[in-house]
Write a protein that holds these residues in place. Structure first.
Motif, PDB file in Angstrom:
ATOM      1  N   LEU A 287      55.954 114.982 -33.519  1.00  0.00           N
ATOM      2  CA  LEU A 287      54.696 114.631 -34.913  1.00  0.00           C
ATOM      3  C   LEU A 287      53.463 115.452 -34.421  1.00  0.00           C
ATOM      4  O   LEU A 287      52.008 115.949 -34.853  1.00  0.00           O
ATOM      5  CB  LEU A 287      54.661 113.924 -35.454  1.00  0.00           C
ATOM      6  CG  LEU A 287      55.978 113.092 -36.396  1.00  0.00           C
ATOM      7  CD1 LEU A 287      55.467 112.026 -36.699  1.00  0.00           C
ATOM      8  CD2 LEU A 287      56.604 114.530 -36.964  1.00  0.00           C
ATOM      9  N   ARG A 288      53.379 114.961 -32.581  1.00  0.00           N
ATOM     10  CA  ARG A 288      52.061 115.436 -32.250  1.00  0.00           C
ATOM     11  C   ARG A 288      52.229 116.883 -30.760  1.00  0.00           C
ATOM     12  O   ARG A 288      51.891 117.863 -31.251  1.00  0.00           O
ATOM     13  CB  ARG A 288      50.833 114.957 -31.580  1.00  0.00           C
ATOM     14  CG  ARG A 288      50.096 114.682 -31.085  1.00  0.00           C
ATOM     15  CD  ARG A 288      49.570 115.110 -30.099  1.00  0.00           C
ATOM     16  NE  ARG A 288      50.055 114.565 -28.750  1.00  0.00           N
ATOM     17  CZ  ARG A 288      49.764 114.709 -27.562  1.00  0.00           C
ATOM     18  NH1 ARG A 288      49.224 115.874 -27.385  1.00  0.00           N
ATOM     19  NH2 ARG A 288      50.220 114.144 -26.696  1.00  0.00           N
ATOM     20  N   ASP A 289      52.617 115.928 -30.207  1.00  0.00           N
ATOM     21  CA  ASP A 289      52.920 117.483 -28.735  1.00  0.00           C
ATOM     22  C   ASP A 289      53.764 118.205 -29.121  1.00  0.00           C
ATOM     23  O   ASP A 289      54.123 119.619 -29.024  1.00  0.00           O
ATOM     24  CB  ASP A 289      53.587 116.537 -27.234  1.00  0.00           C
ATOM     25  CG  ASP A 289      52.312 117.091 -26.503  1.00  0.00           C
ATOM     26  OD1 ASP A 289      51.628 117.962 -26.241  1.00  0.00           O
ATOM     27  OD2 ASP A 289      52.509 116.412 -25.630  1.00  0.00           O
ATOM     28  N   GLY A 290      55.282 117.797 -29.899  1.00  0.00           N
ATOM     29  CA  GLY A 290      56.537 118.410 -30.253  1.00  0.00           C
ATOM     30  C   GLY A 290      55.623 119.341 -31.355  1.00  0.00           C
ATOM     31  O   GLY A 290      56.261 121.044 -30.944  1.00  0.00           O
TER      32      GLY A 290
ATOM     33  N   VAL B  97      54.282 107.686 -18.736  1.00  0.00           N
ATOM     34  CA  VAL B  97      54.318 108.575 -18.148  1.00  0.00           C
ATOM     35  C   VAL B  97      54.723 109.638 -19.647  1.00  0.00           C
ATOM     36  O   VAL B  97      55.407 109.251 -20.386  1.00  0.00           O
ATOM     37  CB  VAL B  97      55.402 108.803 -17.249  1.00  0.00           C
ATOM     38  CG1 VAL B  97      54.823 108.037 -16.163  1.00  0.00           C
ATOM     39  CG2 VAL B  97      56.697 107.852 -17.651  1.00  0.00           C
ATOM     40  N   HIS B  98      54.383 110.247 -19.606  1.00  0.00           N
ATOM     41  CA  HIS B  98      53.811 111.998 -20.442  1.00  0.00           C
ATOM     42  C   HIS B  98      54.415 113.074 -19.535  1.00  0.00           C
ATOM     43  O   HIS B  98      53.692 113.531 -19.200  1.00  0.00           O
ATOM     44  CB  HIS B  98      52.890 111.933 -20.687  1.00  0.00           C
ATOM     45  CG  HIS B  98      52.901 113.186 -21.692  1.00  0.00           C
ATOM     46  ND1 HIS B  98      52.963 112.387 -23.461  1.00  0.00           N
ATOM     47  CD2 HIS B  98      52.576 114.065 -22.289  1.00  0.00           C
ATOM     48  CE1 HIS B  98      52.601 113.790 -23.871  1.00  0.00           C
ATOM     49  NE2 HIS B  98      52.305 114.806 -23.304  1.00  0.00           N
ATOM     50  N   CYS B  99      55.995 113.343 -19.519  1.00  0.00           N
ATOM     51  CA  CYS B  99      55.561 114.384 -18.611  1.00  0.00           C
ATOM     52  C   CYS B  99      56.346 115.659 -19.299  1.00  0.00           C
ATOM     53  O   CYS B  99      57.434 115.519 -20.693  1.00  0.00           O
ATOM     54  CB  CYS B  99      56.896 113.823 -17.674  1.00  0.00           C
ATOM     55  SG  CYS B  99      56.883 112.999 -16.255  1.00  0.00           S
ATOM     56  N   HIS B 100      56.238 116.754 -18.748  1.00  0.00           N
ATOM     57  CA  HIS B 100      56.461 117.870 -18.912  1.00  0.00           C
ATOM     58  C   HIS B 100      57.224 119.189 -18.944  1.00  0.00           C
ATOM     59  O   HIS B 100      57.189 118.612 -17.343  1.00  0.00           O
ATOM     60  CB  HIS B 100      54.905 119.086 -19.639  1.00  0.00           C
ATOM     61  CG  HIS B 100      54.464 118.589 -21.260  1.00  0.00           C
ATOM     62  ND1 HIS B 100      54.290 119.195 -21.741  1.00  0.00           N
ATOM     63  CD2 HIS B 100      53.220 117.735 -20.158  1.00  0.00           C
ATOM     64  CE1 HIS B 100      53.793 118.381 -23.122  1.00  0.00           C
ATOM     65  NE2 HIS B 100      53.079 117.372 -22.406  1.00  0.00           N
ATOM     66  N   ASN B 101      57.784 120.329 -19.117  1.00  0.00           N
ATOM     67  CA  ASN B 101      59.187 120.516 -18.655  1.00  0.00           C
ATOM     68  C   ASN B 101      59.162 121.980 -17.979  1.00  0.00           C
ATOM     69  O   ASN B 101      60.008 122.551 -18.120  1.00  0.00           O
ATOM     70  CB  ASN B 101      60.332 120.294 -20.167  1.00  0.00           C
ATOM     71  CG  ASN B 101      61.661 120.065 -19.131  1.00  0.00           C
ATOM     72  OD1 ASN B 101      61.734 119.560 -17.966  1.00  0.00           O
ATOM     73  ND2 ASN B 101      62.934 121.137 -19.905  1.00  0.00           N
TER      74      ASN B 101
ATOM     75  N   GLY C 150      57.851 122.324 -22.981  1.00  0.00           N
ATOM     76  CA  GLY C 150      58.168 121.270 -24.262  1.00  0.00           C
ATOM     77  C   GLY C 150      58.655 120.017 -22.914  1.00  0.00           C
ATOM     78  O   GLY C 150      57.770 119.675 -21.822  1.00  0.00           O
ATOM     79  N   ASN C 151      58.579 118.301 -23.606  1.00  0.00           N
ATOM     80  CA  ASN C 151      58.323 117.578 -23.466  1.00  0.00           C
ATOM     81  C   ASN C 151      60.081 116.928 -22.910  1.00  0.00           C
ATOM     82  O   ASN C 151      60.544 116.858 -23.051  1.00  0.00           O
ATOM     83  CB  ASN C 151      57.427 116.566 -24.457  1.00  0.00           C
ATOM     84  CG  ASN C 151      56.089 116.461 -25.091  1.00  0.00           C
ATOM     85  OD1 ASN C 151      55.961 118.366 -25.041  1.00  0.00           O
ATOM     86  ND2 ASN C 151      55.508 115.779 -24.645  1.00  0.00           N
ATOM     87  N   ALA C 152      59.557 115.945 -22.353  1.00  0.00           N
ATOM     88  CA  ALA C 152      60.473 114.888 -22.133  1.00  0.00           C
ATOM     89  C   ALA C 152      61.614 115.071 -22.971  1.00  0.00           C
ATOM     90  O   ALA C 152      60.886 114.598 -23.992  1.00  0.00           O
ATOM     91  CB  ALA C 152      60.409 113.648 -21.257  1.00  0.00           C
TER      92      ALA C 152
HETATM   93 ZN    ZN Z   1      51.312 116.427 -23.756  1.00  0.00          ZN
END
Ligand code: ZN
Ligand code: KIV
Length: 513
Positions: free
Chosen positions: A12-15, A201-205, A237-239
């Motif tokens: 709902l935030r990074d998405g 952790v917060h990983c981008h793709n 995108g994110n993980a």
């Molecule tokens: Zn992010």
């Protein structure tokens, strides 16, 4: 006993920061309720200071979700943190997630702050956030390109100031698994008060490594993973939540952790997010793609029939496949319709609203005899468009397409109440329909994406179309569903135009201070 791996969902935030994926308050609430059914530990409900709409969404979710933590993102500024604190105030468990960039390039070129100033601001931010809640998370934005010594220094300082979760984001998706794991391991070893916090952790793709990097970090001590349904998120995108959860569960032999996720809710969550955002799921996507459990080759089919585990490492039903049962049909009554909407978490504002939606349902059931949950979701999404958000409306249409002839579209639109008619030719009927619409509205927008997806199976399925338009730097996605895909396309185009017409400005957290 295994350690708990905290699943922090930021769909709902990074998405929502994916181009065109903005969601309304009600859509966010529906996703939040599905995340609750799935037993996600932390729901990042939004970035409260971004706009009034974001604030209202975070607050509504904070009011609705009782069992799990609701979080708001805030830059390391007093005003942002106050706004987040106010938004999460009604939550049974509320978290403020504050962040500041720590990489040399971000500090120098974006923040224009010295490293000392960044540490000072971060420590102040924790103090402001602690006035609202004890549950404060700190993120070092662009940690993946930050210097290890500086990360260790700022983390030690914010832990001393009262942060409870330390998040290490690979903001631009630059890291690779063994290196990212080594970074996390050395941080946990070097920061003197590391044992006082949960490491996240917060990983981008961007390099396709978000899940691999997150899992590598879990193996060396990360106990929270930030992820999104279907891997939705900025750029690549994110993980992806479903991949992380199922990897940890399927390879319980190598991961020293377990999640509390009800995995049977994964596919329903994936479908809901895809329908609401208009981002289709690629058929070969792990876990939630339509082909993820389909065996095409004869050798595989034969093996699976003899003994399932010859070619299957997970069971489709464990992630919620097979749950889209037939729910309603032509003969279903108003009460059954209302009951199913309530079960799906769709709010019905009034009897008038219900009557209108039920009439639309009957029309659909006449064309398509079996109505599934996905059909209801699409129908109610169209119903949620109120007259003030519907400047442009399709009144009627006629399309002509014949071998050897130029396709033609004739449409009648309501434009702010006035009826307008137009005809146009095109390279195909969809092209002709869009040209006819443009000849009336002259929107000046550019078509960035057009995609069609069958909502369910069968040739009578509704086609769901996503159209992405851009105008003056603003990008909007529109969706439309119909058993006739040309009509669905026209509806999607008008939906995007309506959003551009009505849209309000939002602040992107990756910009400033
Ligand atoms: Zn992010
Ligand atoms: O990618 C990122 O760095 C973020 C932070 C705000 C956590 O989304």
């Amino acid at each position: 006993m295994k350690d708990k791996l905290i699943i922090f969902d930021t769909t709902l935030r990074d998405g929502e920061q994916s181009p065109g994926a903005s969601m309304t308050r009600d859509e966010k609430l529906r996703i939040a309720r599905q995340l609750e059914r799935m037993r996600v530990d932390v729901i990042e409900a939004g970035f409260a200071a971004a706009s009034n709409g974001d604030f209202e969404s975070v607050r509504a979710i904070a009011e609705a979700i009782k069992e799990f933590t609701v979080c708001s993102l805030a830059r390391a500024s007093e005003a942002d943190i106050r706004r987040s604190g106010e938004a999460i105030a009604p939550a049974a468990r509320g978290r403020i997630h504050t962040f500041i960039a720590t990489s040399p390039i971000h500090m120098e070129k974006k923040l224009r702050m010295t490293p000392d100033q960044v540490v000072e601001q971060a420590v102040k931010a924790i103090g402001w956030a602690r006035q609202f809640t004890d549950d404060v998370e700190f993120s070092a934005e662009d940690a993946g390109r930050s210097e290890l010594d500086f990360l260790a220094r700022i983390f030690e300082a914010v832990i001393a100031a009262g942060a409870r979760t330390i998040n290490v984001p690979d903001t631009v998706g630059y890291n690779v698994p063994d290196q990212f794991a080594a970074t996390l391991r050395s941080l946990i070893e070097r920061v003197p008060n590391a044992d006082k916090v949960v490491w996240s952790v917060h990983c981008h793709n961007d390099l396709g490594l978000a899940v691999a990097n997150s899992l590598a970090a879990v193996r060396v001590g990360a106990r929270q993973v930030e992820c999104t349904i279907n891997g939705l998120g900025e750029r690549a995108g994110n993980a992806s939540l479903e991949e992380i959860v199922m990897a940890v569960r399927t390879r319980a032999d190598i991961f020293p952790v377990e999640t509390g996720i009800d995995t049977t809710q994964i596919v329903p969550a994936s479908k809901l997010v895809s329908q609401i955002t208009g981002y289709p799921v690629q058929p070969n996507k792990a876990i939630v793609g339509a082909n993820a459990f389909a065996h095409e080759s004869g050798i595989h089919q034969d093996g699976v029939l003899k003994h399932r585990e010859t070619y299957e490492i997970m069971r489709a039903e464990d992630v919620g496949w097979g749950a889209n049962k037939l729910v309603l049909g032509k003969l279903s009554g108003r009460n059954a319709f209302r009951a199913r909407l309530i079960e799906l978490g769709i709010e019905i504002e009034s009897e008038e609203h219900l009557n209108h939606a039920f009439a639309r349902f009957k029309e659909l059931a006449d064309k398509k005899h079996e109505i599934f949950d996905e059909d209801l979701t699409a129908l109610m999404r169209d119903e949620a468009v109120t007259p003030e958000l519907e400047h442009y409306r399709l009144l009627s249409s006629r399309f002509h397409s014949e071998t050897g002839e130029t396709p033609l579209a004739a449409i009648t639109l309501a434009v702010g109440g006035a009826e307008k008619h137009a005809e146009a030719e095109g390279s195909g009927p969809v092209d002709a329909a869009f040209k006819a619409i443009e000849s009336v509205v002259s929107s000046g927008s550019e078509l960035l994406l057009y995609s069609v997806n069958a909502i369910t199976t069968g040739t009578d399925a509704q086609g769901e179309v996503t159209v992405r338009l851009s105008r003056s730097g603003r990008v909007m996605d529109g969706q439309g569903a119909d058993t006739d895909i040309i009509v669905a396309s026209a509806k999607a185009y008008l939906n995007a135009l309506n959003k551009l017409h009505a849209g309000t400005a939002r602040l992107n957290p990756q910009v400033g201070p």
